[in-house]
Design an enzyme around this catalytic site. Sequence first.
Site, mmCIF file in Angstrom:
data_model
loop_
_atom_site.group_PDB
_atom_site.id
_atom_site.type_symbol
_atom_site.label_atom_id
_atom_site.label_comp_id
_atom_site.label_asym_id
_atom_site.label_seq_id
_atom_site.Cartn_x
_atom_site.Cartn_y
_atom_site.Cartn_z
ATOM 1 N N ARG A 47 4.994 3.142 -8.430
ATOM 2 C CA ARG A 47 3.757 3.942 -8.475
ATOM 3 C C ARG A 47 3.690 4.765 -9.755
ATOM 4 O O ARG A 47 3.286 5.926 -9.751
ATOM 5 C CB ARG A 47 3.667 4.894 -7.262
ATOM 6 C CG ARG A 47 3.542 4.229 -5.937
ATOM 7 C CD ARG A 47 2.223 3.465 -5.806
ATOM 8 N NE ARG A 47 1.992 3.039 -4.456
ATOM 9 C CZ ARG A 47 2.552 1.977 -3.898
ATOM 10 N NH1 ARG A 47 3.371 1.213 -4.597
ATOM 11 N NH2 ARG A 47 2.281 1.654 -2.648
ATOM 12 N N SER A 56 -1.436 6.248 1.042
ATOM 13 C CA SER A 56 -0.222 7.083 1.120
ATOM 14 C C SER A 56 -0.429 8.339 0.281
ATOM 15 O O SER A 56 -0.751 8.245 -0.897
ATOM 16 C CB SER A 56 0.981 6.335 0.563
ATOM 17 O OG SER A 56 1.181 5.135 1.255
ATOM 18 N N GLU A 111 1.563 11.524 -4.269
ATOM 19 C CA GLU A 111 1.140 10.347 -5.037
ATOM 20 C C GLU A 111 -0.308 10.520 -5.501
ATOM 21 O O GLU A 111 -0.720 9.995 -6.528
ATOM 22 C CB GLU A 111 1.261 9.104 -4.139
ATOM 23 C CG GLU A 111 1.190 7.800 -4.889
ATOM 24 C CD GLU A 111 0.714 6.652 -4.040
ATOM 25 O OE1 GLU A 111 -0.267 6.019 -4.438
ATOM 26 O OE2 GLU A 111 1.313 6.403 -2.983
HETATM 27 N N1 EPU Z 1 7.348 4.784 9.361
HETATM 28 C C1 EPU Z 1 7.521 5.641 10.411
HETATM 29 N N2 EPU Z 1 6.470 6.462 10.745
HETATM 30 C C2 EPU Z 1 5.306 6.460 10.070
HETATM 31 C C3 EPU Z 1 5.143 5.584 8.991
HETATM 32 C C4 EPU Z 1 6.183 4.747 8.641
HETATM 33 O O1 EPU Z 1 8.559 5.674 11.056
HETATM 34 O O2 EPU Z 1 4.417 7.228 10.443
HETATM 35 C C5 EPU Z 1 8.442 3.862 9.001
HETATM 36 C C6 EPU Z 1 8.082 2.425 9.328
HETATM 37 O O3 EPU Z 1 8.384 2.098 10.653
HETATM 38 C C7 EPU Z 1 8.922 1.643 8.352
HETATM 39 C C8 EPU Z 1 9.001 2.571 7.139
HETATM 40 O O4 EPU Z 1 8.650 3.870 7.597
HETATM 41 O O5 EPU Z 1 10.233 1.450 8.852
HETATM 42 C C9 EPU Z 1 8.060 2.122 6.022
HETATM 43 O O6 EPU Z 1 6.736 2.077 6.515
HETATM 44 P P1 EPU Z 1 5.647 1.001 6.004
HETATM 45 O O7 EPU Z 1 6.216 -0.352 5.980
HETATM 46 O O8 EPU Z 1 4.413 1.258 6.783
HETATM 47 O O9 EPU Z 1 5.412 1.365 4.504
HETATM 48 P P2 EPU Z 1 5.373 2.772 3.726
HETATM 49 O O10 EPU Z 1 6.625 2.922 2.953
HETATM 50 O O11 EPU Z 1 5.005 3.866 4.634
HETATM 51 C C10 EPU Z 1 4.452 1.696 1.527
HETATM 52 C C11 EPU Z 1 3.374 1.983 0.527
HETATM 53 C C12 EPU Z 1 2.015 1.538 1.065
HETATM 54 C C13 EPU Z 1 2.087 0.051 1.333
HETATM 55 C C14 EPU Z 1 3.214 -0.199 2.359
HETATM 56 C C15 EPU Z 1 3.426 -1.666 2.641
HETATM 57 C C16 EPU Z 1 4.116 3.944 -0.721
HETATM 58 C C17 EPU Z 1 3.938 5.387 -0.996
HETATM 59 N N3 EPU Z 1 3.344 3.417 0.237
HETATM 60 O O12 EPU Z 1 4.180 2.494 2.680
HETATM 61 O O13 EPU Z 1 1.060 1.748 0.035
HETATM 62 O O14 EPU Z 1 0.856 -0.428 1.865
HETATM 63 O O15 EPU Z 1 4.469 0.315 1.837
HETATM 64 O O16 EPU Z 1 4.065 -2.260 1.574
HETATM 65 O O17 EPU Z 1 4.948 3.301 -1.368
HETATM 66 C C18 EPU Z 1 -0.458 3.374 -0.800
HETATM 67 O O18 EPU Z 1 0.253 3.461 -1.796
HETATM 68 O O19 EPU Z 1 -1.528 4.028 -0.683
HETATM 69 C C19 EPU Z 1 -0.064 2.509 0.294
HETATM 70 C C20 EPU Z 1 -0.736 2.456 1.446
#
Ligand code: EPU
Length: 350
Positions: free
Chosen positions: A171, A248, A346
């Site tokens: 990012r 995010s 972010e």
């Molecule tokens: N999780 C939780 N609780 C929550 C949210 C997530 O326990 O409320 C856990 C999930 O179960 C999982 C881990 O956290 O084990 C990661 O969650 P997820 O796969 O949903 O991805 P993320 O890291 O929360 C990132 C990106 C998203 C992108 C997703 C999918 C960032 C800041 N965010 O989210 O990007 O869609 O991966 O690849 O890196 C964005 O940048 O706006 C965005 C939506």
Amino acid sequence: MLVSRELPMNIQHDVSLKPYNTFGIDVFAHAFVGVTTHEELDDTLFHVCGFERSFVLGGGSNVLFTRNFDGLVVHLALRGIRVYSEDDEFVTIESSAGERWDDLVQYCVERNWGGIENLSLIPGTVGAAPVQNIGAYGVELQDTIVCVQGVMRQTGDQRIFTREQCRFGYRDSVFKRELRDQCIVTSIRLRLRKNPRAEHLSVRYGAIAAELGQKLLSECTIRDVSEAVRRIRRSKLPNPAELGNAGSFFKNPEVTHEVAERIKREFPAMPLFPALKDAPLVKLPAGWLIEQCGWKGKRIGNTGAHIQQALVLVNYGGASGNEVFACAQAIQESVQVRFGVRLEMEVNIV
Ligand code: EPU
């Protein structure tokens, strides 16, 4: 070089920015101009120096306005997608900055050009994509980008930045750092694979594999992947057209292995992203950290952390930018106290 033009600039005054930011925050711009051609951009840059402050807005999907903007907001709406070059295996396409990112993804999926299908349904415009090196489901923009074209705000000079010069990170890019507020992205070029086979698809990310379900991987197409990503996003992430948000709100924090191990010992249930080989830092799931602090689905006034994805802050209607910002700071404070980890925002705070 900036050259003065006769064209009268189509500047409007006291314009609500509510339709121009996906958080739906209702603030006003003292002056506002929409730019649809390179000539208008040149003309605008010439006039920008008459304003103390200026801000270039694309799709407004990664910004939180906390006050009225007392300068000039430039809404960049340059359009156009074209094939720049191609051979039997690859096509290089050039897209103007004002195209909607997801329109570009669909354009490529329809033609069976692979490489950005995992980035389906990300809100915002093409111009914002390289600034924060958008990423999702195991793919980042930097994987397919060839170069970024931009115009320098001070001089009006056009520049081309190779992928290396963009200095992409998680990012992150040179446009967020050394060139912050200096370069306006006008177009990007992407190199995509024509008619990719299943082995070229990126389906390692657990959620995609699960969503593709029974379908044999060897039979999957980029359309299958794109549709799987769309289903996952629709099930987990609020649609900004229905509930204001900017995706995010925080980055997943990158910490040393020692810090990650310390937290994992105390909280064995914490999911961990697979560590990259030899990487000195590991990413922690910010959504999980925030959820553990009791924020998931918690509402404060008109804002709060989303019920299905705690990393996304939402505007339930009528929230001010400061209300959202205060909530973000409270979340940062909770995570700092409980886990000793600093969450970095972010979203751009303006
Ligand atoms: N999780 C939780 N609780 C929550 C949210 C997530 O326990 O409320 C856990 C999930 O179960 C999982 C881990 O956290 O084990 C990661 O969650 P997820 O796969 O949903 O991805 P993320 O890291 O929360 C990132 C990106 C998203 C992108 C997703 C999918 C960032 C800041 N965010 O989210 O990007 O869609 O991966 O690849 O890196 C964005 O940048 O706006 C965005 C939506």
